[in-house]
Every structure is written in C-alpha cells, then in structure tokens.
Design an enzyme around this catalytic site. Structure first.
Site, PDB file in Angstrom:
ATOM      1  N   LYS A 102       0.834  -1.206   0.000  1.00 26.41           N
ATOM      2  CA  LYS A 102       0.000   0.000   0.000  1.00 26.41           C
ATOM      3  C   LYS A 102       0.865   1.252   0.000  1.00 26.41           C
ATOM      4  O   LYS A 102       0.575   2.218  -0.709  1.00 26.41           O
ATOM      5  CB  LYS A 102      -0.934   0.013   1.211  1.00 26.41           C
ATOM      6  CG  LYS A 102      -2.101  -0.948   1.099  1.00 26.41           C
ATOM      7  CD  LYS A 102      -3.043  -0.818   2.283  1.00 26.41           C
ATOM      8  CE  LYS A 102      -4.184  -1.817   2.181  1.00 26.41           C
ATOM      9  NZ  LYS A 102      -5.127  -1.700   3.298  1.00 26.41           N
ATOM     10  N   ASP A 129      -9.132   1.281   3.869  1.00 31.51           N
ATOM     11  CA  ASP A 129      -9.642  -0.073   4.049  1.00 31.51           C
ATOM     12  C   ASP A 129     -10.113  -0.527   2.684  1.00 31.51           C
ATOM     13  O   ASP A 129     -10.849   0.185   1.994  1.00 31.51           O
ATOM     14  CB  ASP A 129     -10.771  -0.160   5.075  1.00 31.51           C
ATOM     15  CG  ASP A 129     -10.993  -1.609   5.503  1.00 31.51           C
ATOM     16  OD1 ASP A 129      -9.997  -2.315   5.753  1.00 31.51           O
ATOM     17  OD2 ASP A 129     -12.148  -2.047   5.568  1.00 31.51           O
TER      18      ASP A 129
END
Length: 195
Positions: free
Chosen positions: A13, A73
């Site tokens: 990420k 998320d």
C-alpha cells in the site's frame, strides 16, 4: 507539500500511495505503534476507525507534526461468496501467512460452475489536522482467474482480472493498474478533495 501520516504498515500500500499521490509526503506508521482497530461492518467504518485511532496515538507519541492522517480499508468482494471476503479480506485465512496460499484457498471455495464476478473496493479516510474527517472511495469490476497468475502487485492482485483485460493485476504493468485500480480511483477522488 502536505505531510501525511499513513495509518498502515503494508509495504504494498505504501508503494502504491507513493506512486499515486506523489504530491504528499508520507510519514510511516511506526513499527512500535499499536495495531489499529478494524471492527466495522463496512469499509468506510474501518477506514475511519484506523484514521481516528492513528491520530489519537500520534497526538501522544508522534515524533513530528503532520498535516493529516490517511487510512485505507480495501478488499475483494466475490459474487459467488456473497460479497466475501469483503471487509475481512486482510483477515481471510489467518492460518496462512503467504498470499499465494490464501489465493489458492479463496479460489478453492468457488464451485466449478460459479459466477466468477468480483470487484475490488477501496475507501480512504482523511483526517486533516483541523476540520472534520471525510472519506472517498473507488472500485473496479472484474472476475477471478482460475489460478494465481503474476508476481506484480500484492495481496489478491494475482487472481483478479479487471474488466476489459485478460491479465490479472499481478500480470499487468503498474502504469495500467494505476490507471484503473480501486486504489487509483479512490486516490483521484482524494486529490480532488484536497485541491
């Protein structure tokens, strides 16, 4: 340039956020910081929980000032699994640490004749140093491959084929992935809000 605390230790990420949001300077979530809560029923709930938890901890223990906190998320929602693993994507098959094995297990849950439709969803929560938090989201439709294909990306990328393509996110060059992924679309929406 905004200095932003990234509420994640996920190296994949971090790499993608650095490429998709080059105008932000990221401060990494420290190794000695606590795990952030993810107990919500929806991606938005979890993203906000993580951002708020990170800001509260950073306000007490942070080593430098930041302009805001960014939390993500995201997950894979599979039609034949009633939208699962969804918000539980990061916690799917906790007995397996390797995503190649997790991907094999996920694919093994699909009946042979099942609809292979799926989508990746990403919700970003941003908490500025002053002002209310906000969320933005992005998604990409696609289908599941028959097997793990490619070593690019991370997580479920090697089993997800985006709509209009024949290769998985694990096989596609990063510039193509960054033009259509769920995270790319959420980051584009974030850029608009920050502008």
């Amino acid at each position: 340039m905004l200095k932003v605390l990234l509420a994640s230790r996920n190296a994949g990420k971090l790499r993608e956020f650095s490429e998709l949001l080059p105008h932000l300077q990221f401060v990494l979530w420290p190794k000695d910081a606590p795990e952030l809560p993810e107990t919500g029923a929806f991606f938005q709930d979890n993203a906000l929980q993580k951002a708020e938890g990170a800001r509260a901890w950073w306000n007490e223990h942070g080593t430098e000032p930041v302009d805001g906190v960014l939390a993500d998320d995201s997950g894979l929602c599979v039609d034949a699994l009633w939208g699962g693993p969804g918000v539980l994507s990061a916690r799917f098959a906790p007995d397996l640490s390797d995503y190649r094995l997790k991907n094999q297990r996920l694919l093994s849950l699909l009946p042979e004749v099942a609809d292979r439709g799926a989508r990746f969803v990403c919700v970003l929560a941003y908490l500025p140093s002053s002002g209310p938090p906000f969320t933005v989201s992005g998604s990409v439709e696609g289908s599941l491959a028959q097997e793990h294909r490619g070593e690019g990306g991370f997580g479920y990328d090697p089993i997800f084929i985006p709509q209009g393509h024949t290769r998985t996110f694990g096989e596609l060059p990063s510039d193509i992935k960054h033009s259509l992924s769920h995270r790319a679309r959420a980051c584009a929406a974030l850029k608009e809000r920050l502008a």
